[in-house]
Design a protein around this motif. Structure first.
Motif, PDB file in Angstrom:
ATOM      1  N   ALA A 284     -11.429 -12.683   2.245  1.00 15.83           N
ATOM      2  CA  ALA A 284     -11.932 -11.305   2.273  1.00 15.83           C
ATOM      3  C   ALA A 284     -10.931 -10.331   2.864  1.00 15.83           C
ATOM      4  O   ALA A 284     -11.014  -9.133   2.620  1.00 15.83           O
ATOM      5  CB  ALA A 284     -13.228 -11.245   3.069  1.00 15.83           C
ATOM      6  N   LYS A 285     -10.004 -10.844   3.680  1.00 19.63           N
ATOM      7  CA  LYS A 285      -9.088  -9.922   4.354  1.00 19.63           C
ATOM      8  C   LYS A 285      -7.660 -10.117   3.888  1.00 19.63           C
ATOM      9  O   LYS A 285      -6.728 -10.077   4.677  1.00 19.63           O
ATOM     10  CB  LYS A 285      -9.200 -10.100   5.870  1.00 19.63           C
ATOM     11  N   MET A 286      -7.501 -10.336   2.599  1.00 19.90           N
ATOM     12  CA  MET A 286      -6.164 -10.432   2.034  1.00 19.90           C
ATOM     13  C   MET A 286      -5.980  -9.147   1.217  1.00 19.90           C
ATOM     14  O   MET A 286      -6.046  -9.156  -0.010  1.00 19.90           O
ATOM     15  CB  MET A 286      -6.090 -11.671   1.147  1.00 19.90           C
ATOM     16  N   LEU A 287      -5.756  -8.043   1.949  1.00 20.14           N
ATOM     17  CA  LEU A 287      -5.798  -6.723   1.314  1.00 20.14           C
ATOM     18  C   LEU A 287      -4.435  -6.334   0.760  1.00 20.14           C
ATOM     19  O   LEU A 287      -3.406  -6.838   1.189  1.00 20.14           O
ATOM     20  CB  LEU A 287      -6.259  -5.666   2.328  1.00 20.14           C
ATOM     21  N   LEU A 288      -4.477  -5.411  -0.186  1.00 23.98           N
ATOM     22  CA  LEU A 288      -3.253  -4.939  -0.842  1.00 23.98           C
ATOM     23  C   LEU A 288      -3.147  -3.428  -0.697  1.00 23.98           C
ATOM     24  O   LEU A 288      -4.134  -2.713  -0.859  1.00 23.98           O
ATOM     25  CB  LEU A 288      -3.313  -5.242  -2.338  1.00 23.98           C
ATOM     26  N   SER A 289      -1.927  -2.968  -0.439  1.00 27.31           N
ATOM     27  CA  SER A 289      -1.666  -1.527  -0.511  1.00 27.31           C
ATOM     28  C   SER A 289      -0.424  -1.321  -1.357  1.00 27.31           C
ATOM     29  O   SER A 289       0.615  -1.921  -1.094  1.00 27.31           O
ATOM     30  CB  SER A 289      -1.399  -0.942   0.874  1.00 27.31           C
ATOM     31  N   ILE A 290      -0.538  -0.500  -2.371  1.00 32.30           N
ATOM     32  CA  ILE A 290       0.613  -0.212  -3.239  1.00 32.30           C
ATOM     33  C   ILE A 290       1.024   1.223  -2.984  1.00 32.30           C
ATOM     34  O   ILE A 290       0.242   2.157  -3.193  1.00 32.30           O
ATOM     35  CB  ILE A 290       0.262  -0.372  -4.730  1.00 32.30           C
ATOM     36  N   TYR A 291       2.252   1.403  -2.515  1.00 29.40           N
ATOM     37  CA  TYR A 291       2.763   2.749  -2.228  1.00 29.40           C
ATOM     38  C   TYR A 291       3.572   3.200  -3.432  1.00 29.40           C
ATOM     39  O   TYR A 291       4.657   2.682  -3.690  1.00 29.40           O
ATOM     40  CB  TYR A 291       3.635   2.720  -0.981  1.00 29.40           C
ATOM     41  N   VAL A 292       3.036   4.164  -4.174  1.00 28.84           N
ATOM     42  CA  VAL A 292       3.765   4.705  -5.322  1.00 28.84           C
ATOM     43  C   VAL A 292       4.516   5.943  -4.851  1.00 28.84           C
ATOM     44  O   VAL A 292       3.909   6.916  -4.406  1.00 28.84           O
ATOM     45  CB  VAL A 292       2.791   5.052  -6.460  1.00 28.84           C
ATOM     46  N   GLN A 293       5.852   5.861  -4.927  1.00 28.16           N
ATOM     47  CA  GLN A 293       6.668   6.927  -4.334  1.00 28.16           C
ATOM     48  C   GLN A 293       7.523   7.595  -5.399  1.00 28.16           C
ATOM     49  O   GLN A 293       7.788   7.022  -6.454  1.00 28.16           O
ATOM     50  CB  GLN A 293       7.599   6.328  -3.268  1.00 28.16           C
TER      51      GLN A 293
ATOM     52  N   GLY B  78       1.131   8.105  -4.472  1.00 27.85           N
ATOM     53  CA  GLY B  78      -0.012   7.904  -3.581  1.00 27.85           C
ATOM     54  C   GLY B  78      -0.103   6.457  -3.154  1.00 27.85           C
ATOM     55  O   GLY B  78       0.743   5.632  -3.508  1.00 27.85           O
ATOM     56  N   VAL B  79      -1.138   6.148  -2.402  1.00 31.67           N
ATOM     57  CA  VAL B  79      -1.363   4.774  -1.958  1.00 31.67           C
ATOM     58  C   VAL B  79      -2.577   4.229  -2.699  1.00 31.67           C
ATOM     59  O   VAL B  79      -3.634   4.851  -2.723  1.00 31.67           O
ATOM     60  CB  VAL B  79      -1.637   4.703  -0.438  1.00 31.67           C
ATOM     61  N   TYR B  80      -2.438   3.089  -3.305  1.00 36.09           N
ATOM     62  CA  TYR B  80      -3.516   2.491  -4.088  1.00 36.09           C
ATOM     63  C   TYR B  80      -3.917   1.167  -3.455  1.00 36.09           C
ATOM     64  O   TYR B  80      -3.073   0.346  -3.120  1.00 36.09           O
ATOM     65  CB  TYR B  80      -3.092   2.324  -5.551  1.00 36.09           C
ATOM     66  N   LEU B  81      -5.201   1.001  -3.300  1.00 39.14           N
ATOM     67  CA  LEU B  81      -5.709  -0.157  -2.563  1.00 39.14           C
ATOM     68  C   LEU B  81      -6.232  -1.233  -3.493  1.00 39.14           C
ATOM     69  O   LEU B  81      -6.633  -0.964  -4.628  1.00 39.14           O
ATOM     70  CB  LEU B  81      -6.836   0.284  -1.623  1.00 39.14           C
ATOM     71  N   GLY B  82      -6.237  -2.451  -2.970  1.00 40.36           N
ATOM     72  CA  GLY B  82      -6.795  -3.573  -3.722  1.00 40.36           C
ATOM     73  C   GLY B  82      -6.961  -4.729  -2.774  1.00 40.36           C
ATOM     74  O   GLY B  82      -6.809  -4.589  -1.552  1.00 40.36           O
ATOM     75  N   GLN B  83      -7.299  -5.872  -3.297  1.00 42.40           N
ATOM     76  CA  GLN B  83      -7.338  -7.072  -2.470  1.00 42.40           C
ATOM     77  C   GLN B  83      -7.395  -8.298  -3.351  1.00 42.40           C
ATOM     78  O   GLN B  83      -7.578  -8.196  -4.562  1.00 42.40           O
ATOM     79  CB  GLN B  83      -8.522  -7.047  -1.511  1.00 42.40           C
TER      80      GLN B  83
ATOM     81  N   LEU C 208       3.310  -3.084  -0.997  1.00 42.11           N
ATOM     82  CA  LEU C 208       4.273  -3.050  -2.093  1.00 42.11           C
ATOM     83  C   LEU C 208       4.672  -1.602  -2.360  1.00 42.11           C
ATOM     84  O   LEU C 208       3.803  -0.729  -2.466  1.00 42.11           O
ATOM     85  CB  LEU C 208       3.632  -3.668  -3.342  1.00 42.11           C
ATOM     86  N   HIS C 209       5.962  -1.350  -2.461  1.00 42.32           N
ATOM     87  CA  HIS C 209       6.435  -0.012  -2.797  1.00 42.32           C
ATOM     88  C   HIS C 209       6.991  -0.025  -4.208  1.00 42.32           C
ATOM     89  O   HIS C 209       7.784  -0.911  -4.546  1.00 42.32           O
ATOM     90  CB  HIS C 209       7.534   0.430  -1.814  1.00 42.32           C
ATOM     91  N   VAL C 210       6.600   0.946  -5.023  1.00 40.67           N
ATOM     92  CA  VAL C 210       7.131   1.060  -6.388  1.00 40.67           C
ATOM     93  C   VAL C 210       7.397   2.517  -6.685  1.00 40.67           C
ATOM     94  O   VAL C 210       6.786   3.403  -6.085  1.00 40.67           O
ATOM     95  CB  VAL C 210       6.147   0.492  -7.435  1.00 40.67           C
ATOM     96  N   PRO C 211       8.335   2.779  -7.603  1.00 42.66           N
ATOM     97  CA  PRO C 211       8.591   4.172  -7.969  1.00 42.66           C
ATOM     98  C   PRO C 211       7.528   4.663  -8.947  1.00 42.66           C
ATOM     99  O   PRO C 211       6.989   3.896  -9.746  1.00 42.66           O
ATOM    100  CB  PRO C 211       9.962   4.102  -8.653  1.00 42.66           C
ATOM    101  N   VAL C 212       7.239   5.975  -8.870  1.00 42.80           N
ATOM    102  CA  VAL C 212       6.302   6.551  -9.828  1.00 42.80           C
ATOM    103  C   VAL C 212       6.953   6.516 -11.211  1.00 42.80           C
ATOM    104  O   VAL C 212       8.187   6.545 -11.326  1.00 42.80           O
ATOM    105  CB  VAL C 212       5.936   7.989  -9.395  1.00 42.80           C
TER     106      VAL C 212
END
Lengths: 197, 343, 557
Positions: free
Chosen positions: B223-232, B208-213, B155-159
């Motif tokens: 267990a392998k449904m991971l999340l990455s949030i790209y704050v740009q 930055g990149v923020y992780l979750g799942q 997921l990409h979101v603005p800062v």
């Protein structure tokens, strides 16, 4: 064994409740909790069916059969009172009337279901209304059947001459179950045929 | 003697714990709930510090009383064998230790209620980014309805600047069973439940990149449904949006691979914008190469992994719903080459 | 109470063929034998559940481990949770209740001995049915068709669509059957306590264990029934095409959650309240003082019973309820801390000014006080809903509830074993082995469950068969796993102690602990009829009155 008289220390007055009655209230509480969950599900899902026949399209209020079932509470009460007054014959008559009224109620449920399934196309899998209706009314009907089996066993024992006045307390405990089944019907009737329609 | 062994055990336990706490590196984690960078997570952090302080105080008081009584009131070796004075109760004491806990509870309740309202009933400003997240077994679908973008897993979101906040509001749906969206540094988790839309929001203050799942058991590969949030930064985010809105790259060099893609079952599940592939069961592949991982974070997005994923998904994520595409090596190579062009 | 003067006929000493003896146990309706059957049944499943936990912990020792496949792991956590709650903790609670209540209230048996036996066998059969799933269909490799939907079996994961085959049905049916057994036992306990107390034992004079089991029985009756109803609905969905939880047809997954947790939360009080009962009997005896604040302890327990029925949705803070609903459940959850805290304070006050003897039962109860305090405090943290939005479904919650169930409940149950084993068998447990068991288990428990809070706070969700390196979870998971071996060793010592002591332990006599309640007035083990004559009591501690005729309790109560 619920003897309240002791061979030791008669200075103490020691009264405790009757076991069978307490246990029956415990059973009724558990059953009430089970029925409550089905009632809550029914109420929650009112109006939420996505398809299919709606309650007001297909339900007709079963007034006559309700009167039968609720009257059976009166007849069973009369039966127990008769037995307490040592009238075994009166007991047998009223007890039989209770069974007959219970069977009439079941007959009414059966015909209603027959019509709903074959005329209106409503089954337990049709929609949310079908699922909750058949589950709730069916659960109650199941309890009526179990009650009728118990009542019939007592009927048979009465006809064989095994039921006497000293069994009045036990029969009264059984009648508590029957009154509970009737009380549940009051709730089910209100929820299904009054609120839900 | 029993006294020293008990005390010794307690000392060992507490020194182990404090050793671990002494080194901050032991707690370094990209998913530390105590390192918030977004307002909901920060509100929760503030409340949690207050609750921790209150519970720590209660612990110290009660533990001290317990430790004291265990030491002071033990039977001595020279005991006279008589029973101690029997004390049956004390109304004053009972009232005291009822009233004080009630006050503590009320304080905690008020503090908690305020944060609940702050997070759940936050107003949605007009410039909020709107995302719809749809949970699948075992990947995340992200759509930006107002911006015409569809992507997956990253997921990409603005800062969001504190003075002019640009939060992202995420609508949470599910295509199959229950899931939960948890990126600890950005917000508490909220569940994705079919037929029960939910909503959450984030406003990260640092890029930055923020992780979750996924945090609600959803089946074999939960267990392998991971999340990455790209704050740009705003500019980077808008560039990303523009790139995502483009239809798929059409390169002649991979026409063979495109043919394989479009004539095999791939199009039943996947979409590639501008082609006949409009499947929604699996992730949108239009800009597959813009993502750093595949299979919801289960593997890095390299040609080898991609080829392996198509040939034998169970090697990467056993139990995922991607079927092994029964392709010969030539078709597999061509297909991979085609997918590699979908930037 | 001159039961020592009764010459017990030594008929039992005549050797009978093994078949006769087994037949006696299988057909028994004696509350003492049924109690022991429940307890032995639970011990077997404790070992099995422990093995399931061990398998999971080995798999989670480090990131990307491949000790077991995800399918097997998911079956492990489902079976571990279901086994421990329904086939270890519940049978232990019912077993001790069955054994002790008639003895402590001066009765000869439970109110309905045959219902008692029937309920036990229903529970036992439910467990066998659940475990039959391991060998059904695919057999043991791949762990057969054991359920893999988690012990709370959320919809729609349990629908035919997502749960193919019969694994979920083994879960549903096994628990449905044992649930009827639980309701039967609860009705039995309720009736026994209300109707069969010996003369003089008014409700205000019965042991706290009886009061607390009375409250527990009421909760079982009101809480197991919703689970039974929900499971019936699940069966309707799976086999009759119903739509109770069918989200495609307008059904609601959240409704399952509400129904499950209306059962699930009171269930933990069903387990905890008897644990409190054991502590309430053991702590006074080993502090040599009467329990402090008996009426308040009763009132607090009843409050816990009521409030405990109103907190269930604190398991659902993340499902998207409104802020007012969330706030209500925060209030009820925090409120229950008040009566629970009152109990802890009363136990402390019982020890205060006493002469504490640290025999094995008391060691376990002191550890219980410490651990239950911590567990209650982490519960308060979880009750603050926004904090729960981070911590729920993470290893912090797993640590919290194991702290309650293992650190609180299991520790008092161990204490109860050591305290009442002499009564049940006539032999004392070996005190050295008991202390060894305690320390090994205590160390292992804290290694595992103290450190388990940390990965939760670092973002590790529960029910994952593996995790990514670089999240900072590895070292904590390793420590957690190491603790398991200490607990396993402690459990081995425990079982060894029970066996050794049964055959070689010192003779216990009727009252080895110099205690005060009626069970200590009869032989160890008690004869089938419990008491030579039904006792008459005047206070809460009838044996104290006998031992202190110049200073009896009834002058002060």
């Amino acid at each position: 064994m619920n003897a309240t008289s002791m061979t030791v220390a008669e200075t103490i007055q020691w009264d405790r409740p009757v076991r069978g009655r307490v246990a029956m209230f415990g059973l009724i509480a558990a059953e009430a909790a089970i029925f409550s969950i089905f009632v809550v599900a029914y109420l929650f899902y009112i109006g939420k069916s996505l398809t299919g026949p709606m309650p007001k399209d297909v339900l007709s209020v079963p007034i006559f059969y309700t009167i039968c079932l609720l009257s059976s509470s009166l007849t069973i009460h009369l039966a127990v009172s008769a037995l307490r007054r040592k009238g075994v014959r009166g007991f047998a008559v009223w007890w039989f009337a209770t069974i007959a009224l219970g069977i009439a109620f079941l007959y009414g449920t059966a015909t209603e279901w027959h019509r709903l399934i074959y005329n209106d196309g409503l089954t337990i899998s049709t929609n949310l209304f079908g699922t909750t209706y058949y589950s709730l009314v069916g659960l109650h009907g199941f309890h009526v059947v179990v009650g009728l089996i118990a009542l019939s066993i007592v009927m048979a024992l009465t006809l064989l001459g095994n039921v006497r006045a000293e069994h009045a307390e036990r029969v009264d405990v059984l009648s508590l179950y029957w009154h509970f089944v009737d009380a549940v019907w009051v709730v089910v009737f209100t929820v299904v045929y009054v609120i839900g329609r | 003697m029993k006294r020293s062994t008990l005390q010794k055990a307690l000392l060992i336990a507490s020194s182990m714990v404090s050793h671990a706490f002494a080194e901050p590196m032991a707690f370094a984690s990209p998913t530390n709930i105590f390192a918030p960078v977004s307002t909901p997570a920060k509100s929760i952090f503030g409340l949690s510090m207050f609750v921790l302080a209150v519970t720590a105080a209660i612990f110290v008081v009660v533990f001290t009383l317990l430790a004291y009584s265990v030491v002071k009131f033990r039977k001595r070796a020279d005991d006279d064998g008589r029973e101690p004075p029997q004390v049956y109760g004390s109304n004053q004491v009972e009232i005291a230790w009822t009233v004080i806990p009630v006050l503590v509870v009320l304080t905690l309740l008020v503090a908690t209620a305020r944060v609940i309202a702050d997070v759940q009933n936050a107003a949605r400003p007009d410039n909020a980014i709107e995302v719809t997240a749809i949970g699948h077994q075992f990947w995340w679908e992200f759509r930006y309805p107002a911006l015409g973008v569809a992507t997956a897993n990253e997921l990409h979101v603005p800062v969001s600047d504190g003075n002019h906040p640009t939060p992202t509001f995420i609508k949470l749906l599910s295509a199959d069973t229950d899931h939960s969206f948890w990126v600890p540094r950005l917000a508490g988790k909220t569940d994705l439940i079919p037929n029960h839309p939910n909503s959450m929001w984030i406003d990260p203050h640092e890029t930055g990149v923020y992780l979750g799942q996924c945090a609600q058991y959803c089946g074999t590969q939960h267990a392998k449904m991971l999340l990455s949030i790209y704050v740009q930064s705003r500019e980077d985010f808008e560039r990303w949006i523009r790139e995502q809105r483009e239809p798929a790259v059409v390169a002649d060099t991979v026409s063979e691979g495109r043919r394989v893609f479009e004539t095999t079952a791939c199009i039943n599940c996947h979409s590639v914008a501008g082609t006949m592939a409009t499947g929604r069961f699996g992730p949108d592949l239009t800009h597959l190469m813009s993502r750093e991982t595949i299979a919801a974070g289960a593997a890095l997005n390299t040609p080898e992994n991609l080829r392996l994923w198509i040939r034998n998904p169970d090697a990467i994520k056993p139990g995922s719903l991607m079927p092994a595409m029964q392709l010969n090596d030539r078709d597999l190579d061509a297909l991979t080459a085609y997918l590699e062009t979908l930037r | 109470m001159s039961s020592d003067s009764i010459a017990l006929p030594r008929a039992e000493a005549a050797s009978r063929p093994l078949v006769d003896a087994l037949h006696g146990w299988v057909t028994t309706v004696d509350h003492k034998r049924l109690g022991i059957l429940y307890i032995l049944y639970a011990l077997i499943f404790l070992v099995i559940g422990g093995i399931e936990a061990g398998i999971m912990r080995i798999q989670l020792m480090h990131a990307h481990n491949d000790f077991v496949s995800p399918q097997v792991f998911n079956r492990m956590f489902t079976m571990h949770g279901t086994t421990m709650i329904f086939f270890v903790a519940m049978p232990l609670v019912f077993g001790f209740a069955n054994y002790l209540i008639p003895l402590m209230i001066g009765a000869r048996d439970m109110a309905f001995p045959r219902l008692n036996a029937f309920s036990f066998w229903l529970t036992a059969f439910g467990g066998f049915l659940l475990y039959f799933s391991l060998v059904g269909a695919n057999g043991l490799y791949g762990a057969g068709n054991a359920p893999d939907v988690g012990w709370f079996a959320y919809a729609p994961l349990t629908s035919r669509t997502f749960s193919v085959g019969h694994s979920t049905d083994f879960w549903t049916l096994g628990l449905l059957v044992s649930g009827f057994g639980s309701i039967g036992t609860a009705i039995n306990i309720l009736t026994t306590i209300l109707c069969m107390r010996c003369p003089g034992m008014s409700l205000g004079k019965m042991p706290l264990l009886a009061w607390l089991n009375l409250v527990m029985s009421g909760m079982v009756i009101l809480a197991i029934s919703p689970l039974t109803a929900a499971q019936a609905m699940l069966l309707v969905d799976r086999y009759l095409g119903g739509h109770f939880f069918d989200t495609q047809a307008g059904g609601s997954a959240v409704v399952w959650m509400h129904f499950f947790w209306i059962f699930g939360h009171p269930e933990v009080y069903v387990l905890a309240i008897p644990a409190f009962a054991f502590a309430s009997e053991i702590i006074p005896v080993f502090s040599r003082k009467a329990i402090f604040g008996y009426p308040v302890m009763v009132a607090a327990t009843i409050c816990i019973g009521f409030i405990g029925m109103s907190v269930w949705a604190h398991h659902m803070f993340t499902v998207g309820m409104s802020s007012s609903a969330n706030t209500f459940f925060v209030l009820s959850t925090m409120a229950i801390a008040v009566p629970t805290g009152i109990k802890i304070f009363n136990w402390l006050a019982t020890m205060w000014g006493g002469k504490i003897e640290f025999k094995t039962p008391m060691l376990f109860c002191v550890a219980f006080l410490f651990q239950f305090l911590v567990a209650g405090l982490t519960g308060i943290m979880l009750g603050a809903a926004p904090f729960d939005w981070q911590l729920s479904n993470s290893y912090f919650v797993v640590a919290h509830f194991h702290y309650v169930i293992v650190g609180g409940i299991l520790f008092t149950i161990f204490g109860a074993f050591y305290y009442w084993f002499p009564k049940m068998s006539g032999k004392m447990c070996n005190e050295t082995l008991g202390k060894l068991h305690f320390w090994l288990f205590f160390i292992g428990f804290h290694l595992t469950f103290d450190f388990m809070h940390i990965p939760g706070m670092l973002g590790m969700p529960r029910r994952i068969y593996t995790y990514e390196p670089g999240r900072g979870w590895d070292v904590w998971n390793l420590i957690v796993t190491i603790g398991v071996f200490f607990q396993a060793l402690g459990t081995v010592i425990f079982v060894t102690n029970l066996l050794w002591s049964y055959f070689k332990g010192k003779a216990a006599g009727s009252d080895p602990w110099d205690a005060w309640t009626l069970e200590w007035s009869t032989l160890s083990p008690p004869p089938a009829y419990n008491f030579a004559s039904i006792p008459v009591v005047k206070s809460r501690r009838p044996l104290w009155d006998l031992k202190h005729p110049n200073d009896p309790d009834w002058k002060y109560e």
